[in-house]
Design a protein around this motif. Structure first.
Motif, PDB file in Angstrom:
ATOM      1  N   ARG A  31      18.533  36.707 -33.028  1.00 48.42           N
ATOM      2  CA  ARG A  31      19.695  36.009 -33.586  1.00 48.42           C
ATOM      3  C   ARG A  31      20.194  36.710 -34.852  1.00 48.42           C
ATOM      4  NH1 ARG A  31      23.935  32.943 -32.148  1.00 48.42           N
ATOM      5  NH2 ARG A  31      24.603  31.576 -33.841  1.00 48.42           N
ATOM      6  N   LEU A  32      19.270  37.100 -35.717  1.00 51.59           N
ATOM      7  CA  LEU A  32      19.641  37.719 -36.989  1.00 51.59           C
ATOM      8  C   LEU A  32      20.148  39.148 -36.828  1.00 51.59           C
ATOM      9  CD1 LEU A  32      16.775  36.380 -39.261  1.00 51.59           C
ATOM     10  CD2 LEU A  32      19.157  35.603 -39.187  1.00 51.59           C
ATOM     11  N   ALA A  33      19.959  39.722 -35.653  1.00 52.23           N
ATOM     12  CA  ALA A  33      20.500  41.064 -35.410  1.00 52.23           C
ATOM     13  C   ALA A  33      22.017  41.034 -35.355  1.00 52.23           C
ATOM     14  CB  ALA A  33      19.941  41.626 -34.109  1.00 52.23           C
ATOM     15  N   ASP A  34      22.586  39.853 -35.075  1.00 50.45           N
ATOM     16  CA  ASP A  34      24.032  39.740 -34.904  1.00 50.45           C
ATOM     17  C   ASP A  34      24.741  39.031 -36.058  1.00 50.45           C
ATOM     18  OD1 ASP A  34      23.881  40.949 -32.368  1.00 50.45           O
ATOM     19  OD2 ASP A  34      23.369  39.026 -31.450  1.00 50.45           O
ATOM     20  N   CYS A  35      23.981  38.354 -36.912  1.00 50.87           N
ATOM     21  CA  CYS A  35      24.614  37.582 -37.980  1.00 50.87           C
ATOM     22  C   CYS A  35      23.637  37.394 -39.138  1.00 50.87           C
ATOM     23  CB  CYS A  35      25.090  36.231 -37.452  1.00 50.87           C
ATOM     24  SG  CYS A  35      23.880  35.334 -36.460  1.00 50.87           S
ATOM     25  N   PRO A  36      24.150  37.161 -40.357  1.00 47.45           N
ATOM     26  CA  PRO A  36      23.263  37.058 -41.520  1.00 47.45           C
ATOM     27  C   PRO A  36      22.456  35.771 -41.586  1.00 47.45           C
ATOM     28  CG  PRO A  36      25.545  36.725 -42.170  1.00 47.45           C
ATOM     29  CD  PRO A  36      25.572  37.146 -40.735  1.00 47.45           C
ATOM     30  N   TYR A  37      22.957  34.716 -40.946  1.00 44.38           N
ATOM     31  CA  TYR A  37      22.261  33.427 -40.942  1.00 44.38           C
ATOM     32  C   TYR A  37      22.156  32.927 -39.501  1.00 44.38           C
ATOM     33  CZ  TYR A  37      23.136  33.685 -45.928  1.00 44.38           C
ATOM     34  OH  TYR A  37      23.175  34.106 -47.224  1.00 44.38           O
ATOM     35  N   LEU A  38      21.418  31.885 -39.302  1.00 42.58           N
ATOM     36  CA  LEU A  38      21.075  31.482 -37.942  1.00 42.58           C
ATOM     37  C   LEU A  38      22.224  30.874 -37.159  1.00 42.58           C
ATOM     38  CD1 LEU A  38      17.498  30.209 -38.713  1.00 42.58           C
ATOM     39  CD2 LEU A  38      18.105  32.225 -37.380  1.00 42.58           C
ATOM     40  N   VAL A  39      23.265  30.436 -37.839  1.00 38.79           N
ATOM     41  CA  VAL A  39      24.433  29.952 -37.106  1.00 38.79           C
ATOM     42  C   VAL A  39      25.635  30.875 -37.275  1.00 38.79           C
ATOM     43  CG1 VAL A  39      23.651  27.572 -37.300  1.00 38.79           C
ATOM     44  CG2 VAL A  39      25.311  28.434 -38.932  1.00 38.79           C
ATOM     45  N   GLY A  40      25.442  31.994 -37.923  1.00 35.53           N
ATOM     46  CA  GLY A  40      26.547  32.923 -38.110  1.00 35.53           C
ATOM     47  C   GLY A  40      26.642  33.407 -39.537  1.00 35.53           C
ATOM     48  N   ASP A  41      27.810  33.207 -40.126  1.00 37.48           N
ATOM     49  CA  ASP A  41      28.048  33.712 -41.475  1.00 37.48           C
ATOM     50  C   ASP A  41      27.737  32.712 -42.564  1.00 37.48           C
ATOM     51  OD1 ASP A  41      28.915  36.170 -40.529  1.00 37.48           O
ATOM     52  OD2 ASP A  41      30.994  35.495 -40.317  1.00 37.48           O
ATOM     53  N   ARG A  42      27.310  31.508 -42.208  1.00 37.58           N
ATOM     54  CA  ARG A  42      27.073  30.503 -43.236  1.00 37.58           C
ATOM     55  C   ARG A  42      25.644  29.987 -43.219  1.00 37.58           C
ATOM     56  NH1 ARG A  42      29.734  25.678 -39.967  1.00 37.58           N
ATOM     57  NH2 ARG A  42      28.452  23.933 -40.674  1.00 37.58           N
ATOM     58  N   PHE A  43      25.156  29.703 -44.397  1.00 40.54           N
ATOM     59  CA  PHE A  43      23.812  29.149 -44.594  1.00 40.54           C
ATOM     60  C   PHE A  43      23.827  27.668 -44.244  1.00 40.54           C
ATOM     61  CE2 PHE A  43      20.778  26.935 -47.288  1.00 40.54           C
ATOM     62  CZ  PHE A  43      19.629  27.706 -47.204  1.00 40.54           C
ATOM     63  N   THR A  44      22.805  27.212 -43.499  1.00 36.93           N
ATOM     64  CA  THR A  44      22.696  25.805 -43.126  1.00 36.93           C
ATOM     65  C   THR A  44      21.250  25.339 -43.274  1.00 36.93           C
ATOM     66  OG1 THR A  44      22.168  26.183 -40.777  1.00 36.93           O
ATOM     67  CG2 THR A  44      24.520  26.108 -41.387  1.00 36.93           C
ATOM     68  N   ALA A  45      21.037  24.072 -42.969  1.00 36.53           N
ATOM     69  CA  ALA A  45      19.681  23.518 -43.018  1.00 36.53           C
ATOM     70  C   ALA A  45      18.749  24.212 -42.038  1.00 36.53           C
ATOM     71  CB  ALA A  45      19.723  22.015 -42.734  1.00 36.53           C
ATOM     72  N   ALA A  46      19.285  24.802 -40.977  1.00 39.97           N
ATOM     73  CA  ALA A  46      18.434  25.565 -40.052  1.00 39.97           C
ATOM     74  C   ALA A  46      17.769  26.726 -40.772  1.00 39.97           C
ATOM     75  CB  ALA A  46      19.258  26.074 -38.874  1.00 39.97           C
ATOM     76  N   ASP A  47      18.450  27.306 -41.732  1.00 36.60           N
ATOM     77  CA  ASP A  47      17.877  28.417 -42.501  1.00 36.60           C
ATOM     78  C   ASP A  47      16.794  27.923 -43.453  1.00 36.60           C
ATOM     79  OD1 ASP A  47      19.610  30.694 -41.595  1.00 36.60           O
ATOM     80  OD2 ASP A  47      21.159  29.343 -42.361  1.00 36.60           O
ATOM     81  N   ILE A  48      16.935  26.718 -43.976  1.00 37.97           N
ATOM     82  CA  ILE A  48      15.864  26.133 -44.785  1.00 37.97           C
ATOM     83  C   ILE A  48      14.622  25.941 -43.933  1.00 37.97           C
ATOM     84  CG2 ILE A  48      15.140  24.037 -46.004  1.00 37.97           C
ATOM     85  CD1 ILE A  48      17.989  23.752 -47.034  1.00 37.97           C
ATOM     86  N   SER A  49      14.816  25.407 -42.734  1.00 38.43           N
ATOM     87  CA  SER A  49      13.695  25.145 -41.827  1.00 38.43           C
ATOM     88  C   SER A  49      12.947  26.426 -41.472  1.00 38.43           C
ATOM     89  CB  SER A  49      14.212  24.465 -40.558  1.00 38.43           C
ATOM     90  OG  SER A  49      13.194  24.319 -39.601  1.00 38.43           O
ATOM     91  N   VAL A  50      13.680  27.440 -41.040  1.00 35.51           N
ATOM     92  CA  VAL A  50      13.048  28.685 -40.582  1.00 35.51           C
ATOM     93  C   VAL A  50      12.518  29.492 -41.758  1.00 35.51           C
ATOM     94  CG1 VAL A  50      13.499  30.910 -39.478  1.00 35.51           C
ATOM     95  CG2 VAL A  50      14.291  28.793 -38.402  1.00 35.51           C
ATOM     96  N   SER A  51      13.256  29.544 -42.859  1.00 37.57           N
ATOM     97  CA  SER A  51      12.769  30.298 -44.021  1.00 37.57           C
ATOM     98  C   SER A  51      11.431  29.753 -44.499  1.00 37.57           C
ATOM     99  CB  SER A  51      13.790  30.239 -45.159  1.00 37.57           C
ATOM    100  OG  SER A  51      14.947  30.959 -44.847  1.00 37.57           O
ATOM    101  N   TYR A  52      11.300  28.440 -44.560  1.00 35.90           N
ATOM    102  CA  TYR A  52      10.027  27.853 -44.984  1.00 35.90           C
ATOM    103  C   TYR A  52       8.900  28.319 -44.064  1.00 35.90           C
ATOM    104  CZ  TYR A  52       6.127  24.786 -45.632  1.00 35.90           C
ATOM    105  OH  TYR A  52       4.837  24.328 -45.841  1.00 35.90           O
ATOM    106  N   ALA A  53       9.136  28.299 -42.760  1.00 37.14           N
ATOM    107  CA  ALA A  53       8.090  28.680 -41.808  1.00 37.14           C
ATOM    108  C   ALA A  53       7.681  30.137 -41.991  1.00 37.14           C
ATOM    109  CB  ALA A  53       8.569  28.430 -40.384  1.00 37.14           C
ATOM    110  N   LEU A  54       8.649  31.021 -42.179  1.00 37.47           N
ATOM    111  CA  LEU A  54       8.334  32.437 -42.368  1.00 37.47           C
ATOM    112  C   LEU A  54       7.589  32.659 -43.681  1.00 37.47           C
ATOM    113  CD1 LEU A  54      11.623  34.164 -41.136  1.00 37.47           C
ATOM    114  CD2 LEU A  54       9.592  33.507 -39.825  1.00 37.47           C
ATOM    115  N   LEU A  55       7.986  31.941 -44.720  1.00 35.68           N
ATOM    116  CA  LEU A  55       7.286  32.053 -46.001  1.00 35.68           C
ATOM    117  C   LEU A  55       5.868  31.505 -45.906  1.00 35.68           C
ATOM    118  CD1 LEU A  55      10.221  31.028 -48.348  1.00 35.68           C
ATOM    119  CD2 LEU A  55       9.168  33.301 -48.199  1.00 35.68           C
ATOM    120  N   LEU A  56       5.672  30.480 -45.100  1.00 35.75           N
ATOM    121  CA  LEU A  56       4.322  29.948 -44.881  1.00 35.75           C
ATOM    122  C   LEU A  56       3.425  31.023 -44.279  1.00 35.75           C
ATOM    123  CD1 LEU A  56       2.281  27.557 -44.722  1.00 35.75           C
ATOM    124  CD2 LEU A  56       3.258  27.052 -42.456  1.00 35.75           C
TER     125      LEU A  56
END
Length: 213
Positions: free
Chosen positions: A142-167
Motif C-alpha cells: 500500500r505504501l509503495a503507491d502513497c505516503p499514507y494508508l488511505v492516500g495522501d492524507r493521514f488518518t486514524a488508520a496510520d495511528i493504528s498501524v504506526s503503533y503496531a510497527l513501533l511495538l
C-alpha cells in the motif's frame, strides 16, 4: 473530561486525542499490581488496558475507542466517510493494525522473550511471526503507491498501524525496511505524536531505551 486508563495501546488513544485537540486525563495503571488497583478494577473488572471513560460511558479495546472518539467528535479528516472511495482501505488498515500486526507481535514478544526458556521458539510463536510478516506485506504494498494508508492524507488508520510497527521495533522483534522506515518518520514527525509522547512518560522512557528509526 475524558479519562484514559493505561499506556501501552492506550498510546493510540492519547495520540488520537492530541490530533483531535480534545482535553483528557491520563490515569496510569500498573498492570503488575492491577489486582490491587480497586479504582481501576471498578472501571474495567477484566483488568486490561486501555480503557476510556467518557462520563458514564466505558470503552475498552483501542481500535473500538478510536472509532468511538471519531464518531462522537467528528467529522474530521482523521476518519473516512463510508461514501468516500478510500473508506475500504481506511477500515481495513485501521483494524489490521491490531488484528494482523500488534496482536501477533504480542505473541512473538511473549514467545521469544517472556516465556520460559524451554517454551521459546514454539510453533505458535513462529506462526505469530509469520502472520505479522504476511500482514506487513499488505502495508508495504500500500505504501509503495502513497505516503499514507488511505492516500495522501493521514488518518486514524496510520495511528493504528504506526503503533503496531513501533511495538515490533521497540521490542526488538522487527526491523523496518526502507518503506516502513520512511513511513514511520512521517507519522512520528507529527506534532500530536510528540505531544502524546510527552503525556505518556512511560512510553517515552521505553522508546528511549529501545531501537530507534
Amino acid at each position: 473530561m475524558l479519562t484514559v486508563y493505561g499506556e501501552g495501546r492506550g498510546f493510540r488513544v492519547v495520540w488520537l486525542l492530541e490530533e483531535l485537540g480534545l482535553a483528557y486525563r491520563l490515569r496510569p495503571v500498573d498492570l503488575l499490581a492491577a489486582g490491587k488497583d480497586r479504582d481501576f478494577l471498578a472501571v474495567n473488572p477484566a483488568g486490561f488496558i486501555p480503557v476510556l471513560q467518557d462520563g458514564d460511558t466505558i470503552m475498552v479495546e483501542s481500535i473500538a475507542i478510536l472509532e468511538y472518539l471519531l464518531a462522537r467528535h467528528g467529522p474530521n479528516s482523521l476518519a473516512v466517510a463510508p461514501d468516500d472511495p478510500a473508506f475500504a482501505p481506511y477500515l481495513q488498515f485501521l483494524h489490521l493494525g491490531e488484528a494482523g500486526l500488534a496482536g501477533p507481535m504480542n505473541t512473538v514478544l511473549v514467545g521469544r522473550q517472556l516465556a520460559p526458556e524451554a517454551e521459546r521458539g514454539a510453533r505458535v510463536t513462529r506462526w505469530a511471526a509469520e502472520t505479522f510478516e504476511s500482514r506487513l506485506g499488505l502495508v508495504i504494498r500500500r505504501l509503495a503507491d502513497c505516503p499514507y494508508l488511505v492516500g495522501d492524507r493521514f488518518t486514524a488508520a496510520d495511528i493504528s498501524v504506526s503503533y503496531a510497527l513501533l511495538l515490533g521495533l521497540r521490542t526488538g522483534n522487527y526491523v523496518p525496511g526502507p518503506t516502513e522506515r520512511d513511513y514511520l518518520v512521517r507519522t512520528t514527525a507529527r506534532p500530536a505524536y510528540a505531544r502524546a509522547m510527552e503525556s505518556c512518560q512511560a512510553t517515552k522512557a521505553w522508546a528511549a531505551r529501545s531501537p530507534g528509526l
